[in-house]
Design a protein around this motif. Structure first.
Motif, PDB file in Angstrom:
ATOM      1  N   LEU A 187      49.407 -15.374 -56.310  1.00  0.00           N
ATOM      2  CA  LEU A 187      49.113 -14.224 -57.164  1.00  0.00           C
ATOM      3  C   LEU A 187      48.222 -13.221 -56.441  1.00  0.00           C
ATOM      4  O   LEU A 187      48.446 -12.006 -56.503  1.00  0.00           O
ATOM      5  CB  LEU A 187      48.414 -14.698 -58.443  1.00  0.00           C
ATOM      6  CG  LEU A 187      49.279 -15.430 -59.472  1.00  0.00           C
ATOM      7  CD1 LEU A 187      48.394 -16.129 -60.498  1.00  0.00           C
ATOM      8  CD2 LEU A 187      50.233 -14.466 -60.164  1.00  0.00           C
ATOM      9  N   HIS A 188      47.215 -13.726 -55.738  1.00  0.00           N
ATOM     10  CA  HIS A 188      46.297 -12.851 -55.004  1.00  0.00           C
ATOM     11  C   HIS A 188      47.063 -12.044 -53.970  1.00  0.00           C
ATOM     12  O   HIS A 188      46.872 -10.819 -53.854  1.00  0.00           O
ATOM     13  CB  HIS A 188      45.202 -13.686 -54.338  1.00  0.00           C
ATOM     14  CG  HIS A 188      44.098 -12.867 -53.757  1.00  0.00           C
ATOM     15  ND1 HIS A 188      44.252 -12.101 -52.620  1.00  0.00           N
ATOM     16  CD2 HIS A 188      42.814 -12.684 -54.155  1.00  0.00           C
ATOM     17  CE1 HIS A 188      43.119 -11.490 -52.338  1.00  0.00           C
ATOM     18  NE2 HIS A 188      42.227 -11.819 -53.262  1.00  0.00           N
ATOM     19  N   ALA A 189      47.951 -12.700 -53.211  1.00  0.00           N
ATOM     20  CA  ALA A 189      48.724 -11.997 -52.183  1.00  0.00           C
ATOM     21  C   ALA A 189      49.620 -10.932 -52.816  1.00  0.00           C
ATOM     22  O   ALA A 189      49.747  -9.820 -52.294  1.00  0.00           O
ATOM     23  CB  ALA A 189      49.553 -12.992 -51.385  1.00  0.00           C
ATOM     24  N   SER A 190      50.240 -11.254 -53.955  1.00  0.00           N
ATOM     25  CA  SER A 190      51.143 -10.313 -54.613  1.00  0.00           C
ATOM     26  C   SER A 190      50.386  -9.095 -55.125  1.00  0.00           C
ATOM     27  O   SER A 190      50.809  -7.945 -54.919  1.00  0.00           O
ATOM     28  CB  SER A 190      51.866 -10.995 -55.777  1.00  0.00           C
ATOM     29  OG  SER A 190      52.670 -12.061 -55.325  1.00  0.00           O
ATOM     30  N   LEU A 191      49.250  -9.323 -55.777  1.00  0.00           N
ATOM     31  CA  LEU A 191      48.497  -8.218 -56.367  1.00  0.00           C
ATOM     32  C   LEU A 191      47.770  -7.398 -55.304  1.00  0.00           C
ATOM     33  O   LEU A 191      47.720  -6.170 -55.385  1.00  0.00           O
ATOM     34  CB  LEU A 191      47.521  -8.767 -57.402  1.00  0.00           C
ATOM     35  CG  LEU A 191      48.183  -9.359 -58.649  1.00  0.00           C
ATOM     36  CD1 LEU A 191      47.182 -10.159 -59.467  1.00  0.00           C
ATOM     37  CD2 LEU A 191      48.825  -8.283 -59.497  1.00  0.00           C
ATOM     38  N   ALA A 192      47.218  -8.070 -54.305  1.00  0.00           N
ATOM     39  CA  ALA A 192      46.574  -7.326 -53.218  1.00  0.00           C
ATOM     40  C   ALA A 192      47.597  -6.477 -52.478  1.00  0.00           C
ATOM     41  O   ALA A 192      47.312  -5.331 -52.091  1.00  0.00           O
ATOM     42  CB  ALA A 192      45.879  -8.294 -52.257  1.00  0.00           C
ATOM     43  N   GLY A 193      48.816  -7.016 -52.308  1.00  0.00           N
ATOM     44  CA  GLY A 193      49.878  -6.255 -51.659  1.00  0.00           C
ATOM     45  C   GLY A 193      50.311  -5.049 -52.470  1.00  0.00           C
ATOM     46  O   GLY A 193      50.867  -4.088 -51.916  1.00  0.00           O
ATOM     47  N   ALA A 194      50.055  -5.071 -53.785  1.00  0.00           N
ATOM     48  CA  ALA A 194      50.372  -3.933 -54.647  1.00  0.00           C
ATOM     49  C   ALA A 194      49.207  -2.948 -54.744  1.00  0.00           C
ATOM     50  O   ALA A 194      49.268  -2.002 -55.526  1.00  0.00           O
ATOM     51  CB  ALA A 194      50.754  -4.427 -56.043  1.00  0.00           C
ATOM     52  N   GLY A 195      48.130  -3.188 -53.978  1.00  0.00           N
ATOM     53  CA  GLY A 195      47.037  -2.229 -53.901  1.00  0.00           C
ATOM     54  C   GLY A 195      45.856  -2.518 -54.801  1.00  0.00           C
ATOM     55  O   GLY A 195      45.000  -1.651 -55.006  1.00  0.00           O
TER      56      GLY A 195
END
Length: 252
Positions: free
Chosen positions: A20-28
């Motif tokens: 989840l962290h990787a997905s949300l961080a990748g979305a800015g």
């Protein structure tokens, strides 16, 4: 450029939290994490996030109660994660105040697309002050009135007979869509896609569970409006199709 987007993850599983962290961080997003419901509630209160993801099966205070408590003070968009592909689980989460759900295991691409749609809706509702205001000649309706109800799209407010009605962002957007369409019947699938701001083909499919989730949002909205189900003032169900506004009533 959009800045200061913040997401909170409330998840006790480290592997899922990392994904989840990787997905949300990748979305800015700037991302913060809590491992249980009590910690998550305080974290949300502290950082005031735009988006929250939380697991149904949290230790201590479960995800449903965590959602209820967060919803009492925050209008952040809540995405509930459930490991069980159980419609009852999903519906209870939505009734508690969640806006959307994702079934685990989830696809990071789908989560990013849904969160991206959430942020487009939020930013459209709250444009930066530097953006010029549309001139009066631009015929964009901002205030809707119907049978004693007033909805202001700019102020994000709803009043019934002069009294304020508190709605979630999803409920507000749903009501605004029905008011905008007036007497036209809006199909459930169309409303689901509208709420997702769905311009992405890979999430364009609307399942039976998605439609049931929409029905829960409509039920929550009707309850907040104190709608008389036998003689509705605002929202009519068109069985097997969708919803439309009730006919205008004589104010006298």
């Amino acid at each position: 450029m959009v800045q200061n987007r913040h997401a909170v993850i409330i998840e006790d599983d480290d592997d899922i939290a990392m994904l989840l962290h990787a997905s949300l961080a990748g979305a800015g997003f700037t991302v913060s994490r809590a491992s249980d419901g009590a910690e998550g509630i305080e974290l949300v209160r502290s950082v005031k996030p735009d988006v929250i993801t939380l697991d149904v099966g949290l230790p201590g205070i479960d995800g449903l109660e965590t959602t209820r408590r967060i919803r009492s003070f925050s209008d952040a968009h809540i995405v509930m994660l459930t490991a069980r592909d159980d419609e009852a689980d999903v519906l209870m989460g939505l009734e508690a105040g969640a806006d959307d759900y994702v079934t685990k295991p989830f696809r990071p691409r789908e989560l990013r697309a849904r969160v991206g749609a959430i942020m487009r809706r939020r930013e459209a509702a709250n444009p930066p002050t530097a953006v010029p205001v549309a001139p009066p000649s631009a015929k964009v309706q901002r205030v809707f009135t119907h049978n004693g109800l007033t909805l202001d799209r700019d102020e994000r407010t709803v009043f019934v007979d002069g009294d304020p009605v508190e709605t979630t962002r999803t409920e507000f957007d749903l009501l605004a869509a029905l008011l905008r369409n007036r007497s036209r019947v809006v199909e459930k699938a169309e409303l689901v896609r509208h709420l997702r701001d769905d311009g992405y083909q890979h999430i364009s499919y609307v399942s039976a569970a998605d439609k049931r989730a929409l029905e829960v949002h409509v039920g929550n909205l009707r309850r907040k409006l104190a709608e008389d189900v036998k003689n509705p003032r605002w929202i009519l169900t068109v069985r097997g199709v969708g919803y439309r506004l009730a006919p205008a009533r004589d104010p006298g």
